[in-house]
Design an enzyme around this catalytic site. Sequence first.
Site, mmCIF file in Angstrom:
data_model
loop_
_atom_site.group_PDB
_atom_site.id
_atom_site.type_symbol
_atom_site.label_atom_id
_atom_site.label_comp_id
_atom_site.label_asym_id
_atom_site.label_seq_id
_atom_site.Cartn_x
_atom_site.Cartn_y
_atom_site.Cartn_z
ATOM 1 N N TYR A 136 0.860 -1.194 0.000
ATOM 2 C CA TYR A 136 0.000 0.000 0.000
ATOM 3 C C TYR A 136 0.892 1.238 0.000
ATOM 4 O O TYR A 136 1.860 1.311 0.754
ATOM 5 C CB TYR A 136 -0.873 0.004 1.257
ATOM 6 C CG TYR A 136 -1.663 1.285 1.451
ATOM 7 C CD1 TYR A 136 -2.964 1.396 0.962
ATOM 8 C CD2 TYR A 136 -1.110 2.387 2.102
ATOM 9 C CE1 TYR A 136 -3.689 2.570 1.116
ATOM 10 C CE2 TYR A 136 -1.822 3.565 2.258
ATOM 11 C CZ TYR A 136 -3.111 3.647 1.761
ATOM 12 O OH TYR A 136 -3.819 4.813 1.915
ATOM 13 N N GLU A 224 -3.655 7.613 -3.903
ATOM 14 C CA GLU A 224 -3.574 6.388 -3.095
ATOM 15 C C GLU A 224 -3.459 5.192 -4.030
ATOM 16 O O GLU A 224 -4.314 4.995 -4.894
ATOM 17 C CB GLU A 224 -4.845 6.266 -2.235
ATOM 18 C CG GLU A 224 -4.827 5.062 -1.313
ATOM 19 C CD GLU A 224 -6.135 4.926 -0.526
ATOM 20 O OE1 GLU A 224 -6.065 4.635 0.672
ATOM 21 O OE2 GLU A 224 -7.208 5.115 -1.120
#
Length: 415
Positions: A136, A224
Amino acid sequence: DYMELSATPGNTPGNSSRRWLNLQEYQSKKLMQESGVTVQRFYVADNPPDALQAAKRLNAKEIVLKAQILAGGRGKGVFNSGLKGGVHLTKDPSVVGELASKMLGYSLTTKQTPKEGVEVKTVMVAEALDITRETYFAILMDRACNGPVMVGSPQGGMDIEEVADKSPELIFKEVIDIFEGVRDDQALRMAANLGFKGPLERQAADQIKRLYDLFLKVDATQVEVNPLGETPEGQVVCFDAKISFDDNAEFRQKAVFAMGDMSESDPTETEAAKWDLKYIGLDGNIACFVNGAGLAMATCDIIDLHGGKPANFLDLGGGVKEKQVYEAFKLLTADPKVEAILVNIFGGIVNCAIIANGITKACRELELKVPLVVRLEGTNVQEAKRILSESGLPIVAANDLDDAAKKAVAAITRK
């Protein structure tokens, strides 16, 4: 194993007027490509023959065909053509045209779309890649640091809030100095913390720097990537990205904002946005016309307190022109649920007389059929009250917000 790449609005899901820019997945991918970020190879098609050509041109071991809509849950959605799933994997390019013909021009219903679904106008034909490891990575504006921060975790492909909750030691942060950007040592440290080894560490650091370039270039508030993945061939690829944009930068991001897709937005919200009005539909019968979001919420609450139900939340904002007031009334009266209108304006920057002129013009031209309660306070209020009282229109004046709410509720009860 592939992941979805989507661009979601910067604020509440489902509300998209001009303030919340919604990009389709392929547009978001294109922006990344332009900044040198590695994404799956892809083409976009709006008809089945083009989709088939794209699949052949990709010359990939496996192909993923994705319906392009803003709502999530595409993979489990259903088309009114009978086709199940808005995302299909295949090793045979010749079936892509046939699959696309059951997607394009048909409505796809997912858990996030309206009941009738959303019509699919474009599909993305992309190379499907295997992912051996998922991490991530995000860059966001952080008030505590007064600027951008990188956040990463070797545990990707899942809900980051869950990781933060269960294993906070697996969340890594790097504060970026807005003047010098991402330093080499920061990018390499983040790549190592994400678990990239050997030559992949430098490759991941390079992707991190390019993602920061994109963040700056498009005036994003957040980029993101989940997951930032590793393939068996040793490639670092951004499989899924959400980009949130700063709506205050619209004046210098014309090209990005022009991509905004309004077709899935509420038509009233879209119309309101054209006039710089913020509109949110609710399910009651008293329309609220207010300046400022805080005042709008307070107005909705007080209507509720007196036993009424707000039909909407219409925020006029600061720089008001008479035309906006007229257009606002047009929107409010077009809603068949509206049985009364409550205007609650507190004039600081707003000149109450402009509002009063707009109200009287709208009442006359639109032949207002529902009771109208008006509470004005602030700049030029005496002149505004004179305009209203001399208009000869059936406008109920209120002294304060509480009085206005009581009168609006009473107007409906009398009907």
